[in-house]
Design an enzyme around this catalytic site. Structure first.
Site, PDB file in Angstrom:
ATOM      1  N   CYS A  29      -0.716 -39.726  17.021  1.00 40.48           N
ATOM      2  CA  CYS A  29       0.593 -39.107  16.887  1.00 40.48           C
ATOM      3  C   CYS A  29       1.509 -40.162  16.293  1.00 40.48           C
ATOM      4  O   CYS A  29       1.170 -41.333  16.247  1.00 40.48           O
ATOM      5  CB  CYS A  29       1.123 -38.683  18.239  1.00 40.48           C
ATOM      6  SG  CYS A  29      -0.011 -37.601  19.106  1.00 40.48           S
ATOM      7  N   ARG A  56       0.363 -39.074  10.552  1.00 37.80           N
ATOM      8  CA  ARG A  56      -0.339 -39.369  11.807  1.00 37.80           C
ATOM      9  C   ARG A  56      -0.577 -38.128  12.652  1.00 37.80           C
ATOM     10  O   ARG A  56      -1.305 -38.177  13.657  1.00 37.80           O
ATOM     11  CB  ARG A  56       0.468 -40.373  12.636  1.00 37.80           C
ATOM     12  CG  ARG A  56       0.703 -41.683  11.929  1.00 37.80           C
ATOM     13  CD  ARG A  56       1.466 -42.607  12.829  1.00 37.80           C
ATOM     14  NE  ARG A  56       0.693 -42.919  14.000  1.00 37.80           N
ATOM     15  CZ  ARG A  56      -0.230 -43.869  14.074  1.00 37.80           C
ATOM     16  NH1 ARG A  56      -0.496 -44.596  13.019  1.00 37.80           N
ATOM     17  NH2 ARG A  56      -0.886 -44.088  15.181  1.00 37.80           N
ATOM     18  N   TRP A  66      -0.393 -34.826  17.082  1.00 37.49           N
ATOM     19  CA  TRP A  66      -1.721 -34.352  16.694  1.00 37.49           C
ATOM     20  C   TRP A  66      -2.459 -34.152  18.011  1.00 37.49           C
ATOM     21  O   TRP A  66      -2.762 -35.109  18.713  1.00 37.49           O
ATOM     22  CB  TRP A  66      -2.406 -35.412  15.837  1.00 37.49           C
ATOM     23  CG  TRP A  66      -3.680 -34.954  15.210  1.00 37.49           C
ATOM     24  CD1 TRP A  66      -3.823 -34.249  14.053  1.00 37.49           C
ATOM     25  CD2 TRP A  66      -5.003 -35.202  15.685  1.00 37.49           C
ATOM     26  NE1 TRP A  66      -5.151 -34.048  13.787  1.00 37.49           N
ATOM     27  CE2 TRP A  66      -5.904 -34.613  14.763  1.00 37.49           C
ATOM     28  CE3 TRP A  66      -5.535 -35.852  16.799  1.00 37.49           C
ATOM     29  CZ2 TRP A  66      -7.280 -34.663  14.920  1.00 37.49           C
ATOM     30  CZ3 TRP A  66      -6.912 -35.898  16.956  1.00 37.49           C
ATOM     31  CH2 TRP A  66      -7.769 -35.300  16.015  1.00 37.49           C
ATOM     32  N   ASN A 125       1.499 -41.791  22.233  1.00 41.83           N
ATOM     33  CA  ASN A 125       0.384 -41.669  21.297  1.00 41.83           C
ATOM     34  C   ASN A 125      -0.818 -42.311  21.974  1.00 41.83           C
ATOM     35  O   ASN A 125      -0.729 -43.458  22.394  1.00 41.83           O
ATOM     36  CB  ASN A 125       0.729 -42.409  19.992  1.00 41.83           C
ATOM     37  CG  ASN A 125      -0.468 -42.561  19.083  1.00 41.83           C
ATOM     38  OD1 ASN A 125      -1.332 -41.688  19.031  1.00 41.83           O
ATOM     39  ND2 ASN A 125      -0.532 -43.654  18.350  1.00 41.83           N
ATOM     40  N   GLY A 126      -1.913 -41.566  22.091  1.00 36.27           N
ATOM     41  CA  GLY A 126      -3.104 -42.124  22.732  1.00 36.27           C
ATOM     42  C   GLY A 126      -3.678 -41.125  23.721  1.00 36.27           C
ATOM     43  O   GLY A 126      -3.340 -39.938  23.692  1.00 36.27           O
ATOM     44  N   GLU A 173     -19.067 -39.927  -0.821  1.00 37.83           N
ATOM     45  CA  GLU A 173     -17.606 -39.994  -0.792  1.00 37.83           C
ATOM     46  C   GLU A 173     -16.992 -38.831  -1.597  1.00 37.83           C
ATOM     47  O   GLU A 173     -15.997 -38.244  -1.184  1.00 37.83           O
ATOM     48  CB  GLU A 173     -17.145 -41.363  -1.326  1.00 37.83           C
ATOM     49  CG  GLU A 173     -15.657 -41.560  -1.377  1.00 37.83           C
ATOM     50  CD  GLU A 173     -14.923 -41.399  -0.035  1.00 37.83           C
ATOM     51  OE1 GLU A 173     -15.577 -41.347   1.029  1.00 37.83           O
ATOM     52  OE2 GLU A 173     -13.692 -41.287  -0.074  1.00 37.83           O
ATOM     53  N   LYS A 181     -14.463 -36.035   0.052  1.00 40.04           N
ATOM     54  CA  LYS A 181     -13.139 -35.660  -0.468  1.00 40.04           C
ATOM     55  C   LYS A 181     -13.063 -34.136  -0.614  1.00 40.04           C
ATOM     56  O   LYS A 181     -12.065 -33.525  -0.244  1.00 40.04           O
ATOM     57  CB  LYS A 181     -12.857 -36.312  -1.836  1.00 40.04           C
ATOM     58  CG  LYS A 181     -12.635 -37.803  -1.857  1.00 40.04           C
ATOM     59  CD  LYS A 181     -11.429 -38.301  -1.091  1.00 40.04           C
ATOM     60  CE  LYS A 181     -11.749 -38.568   0.305  1.00 40.04           C
ATOM     61  NZ  LYS A 181     -11.684 -39.693   1.033  1.00 40.04           N
ATOM     62  N   GLU A 203     -12.910 -32.488   2.905  1.00 43.98           N
ATOM     63  CA  GLU A 203     -11.642 -32.741   3.596  1.00 43.98           C
ATOM     64  C   GLU A 203     -10.520 -31.889   3.023  1.00 43.98           C
ATOM     65  O   GLU A 203      -9.697 -31.364   3.758  1.00 43.98           O
ATOM     66  CB  GLU A 203     -11.225 -34.211   3.421  1.00 43.98           C
ATOM     67  CG  GLU A 203     -12.001 -35.206   4.232  1.00 43.98           C
ATOM     68  CD  GLU A 203     -11.543 -36.640   3.956  1.00 43.98           C
ATOM     69  OE1 GLU A 203     -11.275 -37.354   4.909  1.00 43.98           O
ATOM     70  OE2 GLU A 203     -11.476 -37.051   2.777  1.00 43.98           O
ATOM     71  N   HIS A 235     -36.691 -33.042  -0.347  1.00 49.22           N
ATOM     72  CA  HIS A 235     -37.235 -32.889   1.005  1.00 49.22           C
ATOM     73  C   HIS A 235     -36.379 -31.962   1.858  1.00 49.22           C
ATOM     74  O   HIS A 235     -36.212 -32.186   3.046  1.00 49.22           O
ATOM     75  CB  HIS A 235     -37.365 -34.261   1.673  1.00 49.22           C
ATOM     76  CG  HIS A 235     -38.273 -35.193   0.944  1.00 49.22           C
ATOM     77  ND1 HIS A 235     -39.641 -35.021   0.885  1.00 49.22           N
ATOM     78  CD2 HIS A 235     -38.003 -36.270   0.179  1.00 49.22           C
ATOM     79  CE1 HIS A 235     -40.179 -35.976   0.144  1.00 49.22           C
ATOM     80  NE2 HIS A 235     -39.201 -36.755  -0.305  1.00 49.22           N
ATOM     81  N   LYS A 254      -4.852 -39.365   9.686  1.00 50.98           N
ATOM     82  CA  LYS A 254      -5.077 -40.594   8.916  1.00 50.98           C
ATOM     83  C   LYS A 254      -5.750 -41.665   9.765  1.00 50.98           C
ATOM     84  O   LYS A 254      -6.606 -42.388   9.299  1.00 50.98           O
ATOM     85  CB  LYS A 254      -3.719 -41.100   8.422  1.00 50.98           C
ATOM     86  CG  LYS A 254      -3.792 -42.343   7.580  1.00 50.98           C
ATOM     87  CD  LYS A 254      -4.120 -41.971   6.169  1.00 50.98           C
ATOM     88  CE  LYS A 254      -4.434 -43.159   5.301  1.00 50.98           C
ATOM     89  NZ  LYS A 254      -5.415 -42.780   4.259  1.00 50.98           N
TER      90      LYS A 254
HETATM   91  C1  G6P Z   1      -9.962 -40.797   9.517  1.00 52.55           C
HETATM   92  C2  G6P Z   1      -9.329 -40.646   8.147  1.00 52.55           C
HETATM   93  C3  G6P Z   1     -10.306 -41.119   7.072  1.00 52.55           C
HETATM   94  C4  G6P Z   1     -10.765 -42.542   7.358  1.00 52.55           C
HETATM   95  C5  G6P Z   1     -11.351 -42.668   8.762  1.00 52.55           C
HETATM   96  C6  G6P Z   1     -11.599 -44.120   9.139  1.00 52.55           C
HETATM   97  O1  G6P Z   1     -11.013 -39.892   9.648  1.00 52.55           O
HETATM   98  O2  G6P Z   1      -8.963 -39.302   7.907  1.00 52.55           O
HETATM   99  O3  G6P Z   1      -9.688 -41.068   5.793  1.00 52.55           O
HETATM  100  O4  G6P Z   1     -11.722 -42.917   6.410  1.00 52.55           O
HETATM  101  O5  G6P Z   1     -10.425 -42.148   9.721  1.00 52.55           O
HETATM  102  O6  G6P Z   1     -10.380 -44.797   9.181  1.00 52.55           O
HETATM  103  P1  G6P Z   1     -10.198 -46.356   9.063  1.00 52.55           P
HETATM  104  O7  G6P Z   1      -8.706 -46.573   9.221  1.00 52.55           O
HETATM  105  O8  G6P Z   1     -10.976 -46.960  10.185  1.00 52.55           O
HETATM  106  O9  G6P Z   1     -10.701 -46.781   7.738  1.00 52.55           O
END
Ligand code: G6P
Length: 607
Positions: free
Chosen positions: A2, A28, A75, A101-102, A479, A483, A486, A502, A602
């Site tokens: 959060c 966040r 969140w 937050n936590g 990756e 993307k 997500e 396979h 994030k």
């Molecule tokens: C979340 C974010 C991702 C990120 C991951 C790891 O899932 O949405 O974009 O890659 O956390 O985050 P970090 O800060 O450890 O790279």
């Protein structure tokens, strides 16, 4: 996960500042929002589920009175996103308000204890117990600040909190354990926030609160104490060099697009690392017997790519590991001869920090790569490198991924040279190509920035995508798929191309788009074979390949041509860029907000 923000002003109303600060923390979490202010002996709280601007407008939160206040963007972890669960939370008498937050792990026990003592709970959150705990402590006739401090000692889990009360109307008390919290001072007043951009319009003079620290803020400044024993702590202010413009959109419709286009410059930043830190990390890596590259999400994909670089250049074996799996998968084998290189943009990802705790307990050496100065990762690492990407606001990582690769490539090269695994010419050649990478990315953006839109238009109604690559390109494929998932929620698969026969091939039928990552290099012959296999099943082939690579071009329905001469070991950096753009424009085409994908945050600071 959060965002929290608090301000004590010397004069004027805090509500507009809280609104502005929370907007900068929206990445966040953004399912509910709430403010609490103190004014003329009263506590005012307004909150609801919904996006910040909508809730603030409908509840006229900008008009709230008071020169001291706290705000929260949520969140959800405990309790659905709805008004009663939004922060701030209050005690029974509505004299104090807390934001958090936590995750409080022992909240069930504490709640039961407080219920037995007659407290009334309004929400299903773990946070609300903090308000009632403080209220309970205050029945013992101690001051508000001391009651906060003693309550904190009863909490297990992670927290960053800020709390205000009518019984101490000129102060915010805040504290952190595992979740981040930054303090800031300016001539207008004093701030606390989950992250620096929230306070950048007002100050760049900050202090990163450390685990187990508690602070008392008034309009003139702050005092820090240790939660455990109340001992005062002296801490110098740090000057943050990020400008506000760096943290804002600069005219792009979304942070994500801005961050994709920033890559040439962020990559240049990541080439200017301080030599002594690269040397230090290299020395630790060189001493390790077992090397683990540990991360989550996109950072994990950077680790997979790095394992190819370390093998190719330095001829060493590294094990990329998903941080939430590390303890089960490798934890028992970690020992004093183990080196863990943890990669985390935020430096605060819960699972990564847990894996680190375990490694440290086993006497392993922990090294870090992060984008966040003062983050927990920097404090628990023997040595670390700040990847220098600048702040990334878009939830989906883009520029921080390519910068991580840039840092890891430099480490691989340095380790290769230290160990005498490359000739002077080979090393110099790789070094020269590293310097050219920002230019390659610039070229890719120039060539394809607009062109990708036509490709997106053509494939906009597809219900499935497959991404394939061999060697280091397997990580690029992963990756690119992440993307797309997500941002667009379109089901998609990514596999090392050789493995696709396979199992994954069974999903391919007439018309399914298969994206192939095929830089020139050792894996080309096999990749041509994989393309043939997919074509034979009716797949439509989209290739990302070197310009003029006629074999691949001839087999493809659509081609994204890349600059010539990019070494395979560095190819993930420029080759991922068109995939980032593809996912971005497809999300926009579908009317989705690429900066705020559903259910994602994030920085994941909870288990
Ligand atoms: C979340 C974010 C991702 C990120 C991951 C790891 O899932 O949405 O974009 O890659 O956390 O985050 P970090 O800060 O450890 O790279």
């Amino acid at each position: 996960m959060c965002g929290i923000f608090g301000v004590v002003l010397k004069g004027g109303r805090v509500a507009p500042l809280i609104h502005d600060g929370l907007k900068r923390l929206e990445y966040r979490g953004y399912d509910s929002v709430g403010f609490a202010t103190l004014h003329s002996g009263t506590l005012q709280v307004r909150k609801d589920a919904g996006k910040i601007d909508e809730v603030v407008r409908s509840l006229r939160m900008d008009e709230m009175e008071g020169s001291i206040g706290i705000g929260h963007t949520r969140w959800a972890t405990h309790g659905a996103p709805m008004m009663v669960n939004a922060h701030p939370h209050m005690d029974c008498d509505e004299k104090l308000a807390v934001i958090h937050n936590g995750v409080i792990e022992n909240f069930m026990e504490l709640k039961e204890e407080l219920l037995n003592k007659g407290h009334n709970f309004r929400s299903r959150t773990d946070t609300e117990i903090i308000a009632h705990l403080i209220e309970e402590e205050m029945r013992g006739d101690i001051g508000f600040g001391e009651a906060v401090l003693t309550s904190l000692r009863r909490l297990e889990g992670s927290y960053a909190i800020a709390v205000i009360s009518i019984s101490d109307p000129g102060r915010i008390y805040c504290a952190r354990y595992e979740s981040p919290l930054v303090l800031g001072v300016s001539d207008k007043g004093t701030f606390c926030a989950s992250d620096v951009p929230a306070m950048l319009p007002y100050t760049n003079q900050v202090v990163f609160l450390r685990n187990g620290e508690f602070a008392s803020l008034d309009a003139e400044g702050f005092q820090i104490r240790r939660v455990q024993d109340g001992t005062p702590v002296q801490r110098e202010l740090t000057e943050v060099t990020w400008s506000l413009e760096m943290a804002e959109k600069q005219g792009y419709p979304h942070f994500m697009l801005k961050e994709i286009y920033e890559q040439p410059s962020s990559l240049r930043g990541s080439l200017r690392l301080q030599r002594q830190y690269l040397d230090l990390l290299t020395a630790f890596l060189d001493r390790g017997e077992k090397l683990f590259l540990v991360a989550a999400g996109t950072s994990y994909h950077a680790c997979i790519a790095a394992s190819y670089m370390f093998s190719r250049l330095a001829k060493i074996t590294t094990f990329p590991a998903i941080s939430s799996e590390f303890i089960e998968q490798y934890g028992d084998s970690a020992a004093i001869d183990t080196v863990m290189l943890a990669v985390s943009q935020s430096g605060e990802t819960y699972d990564t920090l847990k894996a680190i705790d375990h490694a440290r307990m086993k006497a392993a050496t922990v090294l870090g790569i992060t984008n966040t100065v003062g983050s927990t990762l920097t404090r628990v690492s023997r040595a670390y490198i700040i990847q220098q990407s600048g702040p990334e606001i878009g939830v989906a990582a883009t520029k921080t991924f390519t910068s991580q690769l840039m840092v890891l490539a430099q480490l691989a090269l340095r380790l290769a040279r230290t160990r005498g695994k490359l000739s002077q010419d080979e090393g110099d050649d790789f070094h020269d190509h590293l310097q050219m990478v920002p230019g390659y990315v610039e070229e890719v953006l120039k060539r394809h920035g607009e062109g990708i839109k036509a490709l997106v238009e053509k494939y906009s109604r597809e219900r499935l995508f497959v991404f394939l690559g061999r060697g280091i390109s397997a990580s690029t494929a992963l990756e690119g798929r992440l993307k797309l998932l997500e941002l667009t929620y379109v089901p998609s698969l990514a596999y090392p191309a050789g493995e696709s026969k396979h199992g994954p091939i069974s999903i391919v039928e007439e018309g399914v788009p298969v994206v192939f990552l095929c830089p020139r290099g050792d894996t080309r012959k096999e990749i041509v074979g994989s393309i043939m296999e997919m074509k034979a099943r009716g797949a439509r082939i989209i290739s990302v390949c070197e310009e003029g690579d006629d074999d691949i071009i001839g087999l493809s329905d659509d081609v994204i041509e890349m600059p010539m001469g990019i070494p395979e070991a560095l190819s993930s950096i420029p080759y991922v860029v068109p995939l980032q753009l593809f996912a971005y424009y497809l999300a926009v085409q579908k009317g989705l907000d690429p900066d705020k994908p559903r259910n994602l945050a994030k920085s994941v600071t909870v288990p």
